[in-house]
Design an enzyme around this catalytic site. Structure first.
Site, PDB file in Angstrom:
ATOM      1  N   HIS A  57     -27.266  42.141 -57.831  1.00  0.00           N
ATOM      2  CA  HIS A  57     -27.413  43.290 -56.323  1.00  0.00           C
ATOM      3  C   HIS A  57     -27.956  43.323 -55.048  1.00  0.00           C
ATOM      4  CE1 HIS A  57     -26.776  47.218 -53.991  1.00  0.00           C
ATOM      5  NE2 HIS A  57     -28.026  47.529 -53.625  1.00  0.00           N
ATOM      6  N   ARG A  87     -25.945  36.725 -45.371  1.00  0.00           N
ATOM      7  CA  ARG A  87     -26.858  36.002 -45.484  1.00  0.00           C
ATOM      8  C   ARG A  87     -26.462  35.243 -46.313  1.00  0.00           C
ATOM      9  NH1 ARG A  87     -30.178  39.991 -45.069  1.00  0.00           N
ATOM     10  NH2 ARG A  87     -31.089  39.731 -47.796  1.00  0.00           N
ATOM     11  N   GLU A 122     -28.982  53.331 -60.683  1.00  0.00           N
ATOM     12  CA  GLU A 122     -29.814  53.527 -60.954  1.00  0.00           C
ATOM     13  C   GLU A 122     -30.654  53.829 -61.908  1.00  0.00           C
ATOM     14  OE1 GLU A 122     -32.917  53.104 -57.273  1.00  0.00           O
ATOM     15  OE2 GLU A 122     -30.855  53.139 -57.032  1.00  0.00           O
ATOM     16  N   TYR A 165     -31.225  50.472 -40.338  1.00  0.00           N
ATOM     17  CA  TYR A 165     -32.065  50.070 -41.091  1.00  0.00           C
ATOM     18  C   TYR A 165     -32.730  49.311 -39.995  1.00  0.00           C
ATOM     19  CZ  TYR A 165     -29.637  45.961 -42.622  1.00  0.00           C
ATOM     20  OH  TYR A 165     -29.156  44.963 -42.507  1.00  0.00           O
ATOM     21  N   LYS A 179     -30.274  57.655 -46.612  1.00  0.00           N
ATOM     22  CA  LYS A 179     -30.423  57.898 -47.704  1.00  0.00           C
ATOM     23  C   LYS A 179     -30.939  59.192 -48.327  1.00  0.00           C
ATOM     24  CE  LYS A 179     -30.717  54.099 -50.558  1.00  0.00           C
ATOM     25  NZ  LYS A 179     -29.477  53.340 -51.287  1.00  0.00           N
TER      26      LYS A 179
END
Length: 434
Positions: free
Chosen positions: A141, A150, A208, A251, A260
């Site tokens: 992930h 990136r 998760e 963020y 979140k």
């Protein structure tokens, strides 16, 4: 004894007199997960044990003095706050007592009145969650998300040296079945010159696992990696919902905040370390050239047994699919072994600076994704940040979640020669923004 010790409670030949337990997808007698439930005709909440499609009232067992006497008061509580904190040897003794009661036909006349159909009960959070920390140990992930921003260096330099995590919001964690209200937040659309305040247009799920902390540690006292397992009381499934557009704007320079903390969903059952003993696996070896963990994160036993042989799945249904009677669309499936750091390493690192963990704290692994697309653990990955819509059986497409969509996470722990067990469902439906 270690938490991967296998004993007679794991015997595949062991059968319960509760008919629905034999062959149950999640809750055969080899599991014995704990949870908190209530019934319409009885005030208050009680601790229960999942067995097939029934819930065994642990408080009723305690009142009848059918469990270890030192645990009768704790098992009569309205929440699992104290039960989570008991030592592993007491948890193991309780497991053995429950297994014997549910497998001994002679006990049936006494125990059967203490069973309740799960559909007649409401499931609650196991306890009030004191603190919640979300890690980022799913390396695939991290690579997939990092590559979108990136391409040449998707992982930041610290990723393979330190388990990355951030402190989340415990108050907005809810059990499976509670709807998620689409959050409103500040975001900056690419075409806009200034930010706007509006409902998120990029609502996403995150696949998760959750880790329940049992006994804690005193402030200032680290938890050695060799002792970390003694502080883990159980596991659940976790969906840490994310507003990706809000997150992208807020963020920098700090971590996730309002993107979140609006809602996280967990499966309500606590699957104990003892139940997962047959499904412990070796931690996948690090690729050649990767740095080895620093000594405070290194333990040979943890590397030999620290991974979980659990297969995770995510399904989506839309309003149109439910209306047409179409089956859920599987978004992803993959193993929980796709974690770069073990659960013990997460616990040891969390407490390495002297942070005091407390019973009922919850840790999230972060999104668990596989290297292949069918195992991606979020729509951000599956749709490549919204560039590649998914086509569903209904003919609808999705890049991110729409109102009325419902996400369901399930998992199965399996190993040759043992009865598979599950975690129950982690499910929620999206409601429109208010």
């Amino acid at each position: 004894m270690n938490w991967w010790t296998i004993d007679e409670t794991h015997d595949p030949a062991r059968k319960s007199w509760v008919e629905s337990a034999d062959g149950h997808r999640d809750f055969p007698v080899q599991n014995l997960a704990f949870g908190v439930f209530s019934m319409a005709e009885t005030p208050g909440t009680r601790i229960g044990v999942a067995i097939g499609d029934r819930i065994l009232d642990l408080g009723a067992l305690a009142a009848a003095r059918l469990i270890p006497l030192n645990l009768t008061e704790i098992c009569s509580d309205a929440s699992m706050a104290r039960l989570l904190a008991i030592p592993a040897q007491d948890r193991r003794a309780l497991r053995h007592a429950l297994s014997d009661l549910l497998c001994d036909e002679a006990r049936r006349p006494v125990i059967e009145p203490m069973l309740h159909p799960v559909e007649a009960c409401m499931l609650h959070l196991p306890t009030r969650i004191g603190d919640y920390t979300d890690f980022y140990v799913g390396i695939h992930h991290a690579n997939n998300i990092g590559r979108q921003f990136r391409p040449d260096n998707p992982l930041l330099p610290n990723y393979k040296h330190v388990p990355i995590g951030y402190h989340g919001r415990a108050s907005s964690i809810r059990p499976s079945g509670v709807p998620v209200v689409r959050p409103t937040g500040q975001r900056k659309p690419p075409e806009a010159d200034a930010p706007i305040f509006a409902p998120t247009a990029r609502l996403d799920y995150e696949l998760e696992m959750g880790v329940w902390i049992g006994s804690g540690n005193d402030l200032g006292e680290p938890v050695p990696i060799t002792d970390a397992a003694q502080h883990i009381a159980g596991f659940c499934l976790l969906n840490d919902w994310s507003a990706r557009d809000v997150q992208g704007w807020e963020y920098q320079p700090l971590g996730p905040f309002l993107s979140k903390n609006f809602h996280s969903t967990i499966s309500p059952w606590v699957v104990t370390p003892e139940a997962l003993a047959p499904f412990r696996a070796a931690q996948p070896p690090r690729p050649e050239g990767d740095p080895q963990p620093l000594p405070y994160l290194s333990d040979a036993d943890d590397q030999a047994h620290g991974a979980l042989g659990v297969m995770l799945q995510v399904h989506l249904t839309t309003q149109a699919m439910r209306k047409a009677g179409l089956p859920p669309h599987r978004l992803s499936h993959g193993p929980a072994t796709n974690m770069y750091w073990t659960v013990n390493q997460m616990v040891a690192h969390h407490a390495s600076n002297g942070c005091n963990l407390t019973p009922g704290d919850l840790l999230g692994t972060g999104t668990i994704s596989a290297p292949e697309r069918e195992g991606f653990g979020s729509l951000m990955e599956l749709s490549q940040g919204g560039k590649s819509p998914l086509t569903l059986a209904s003919g609808e497409t999705r890049t991110f979640l729409e109102d009325g969509d419902e996400i369901s996470i399930t998992a199965t722990a399996a190993a040759d020669g043992f009865v598979s067990i599950g975690f129950g469902e982690c499910r929620a439906r999206i409601l429109p923004a208010r």
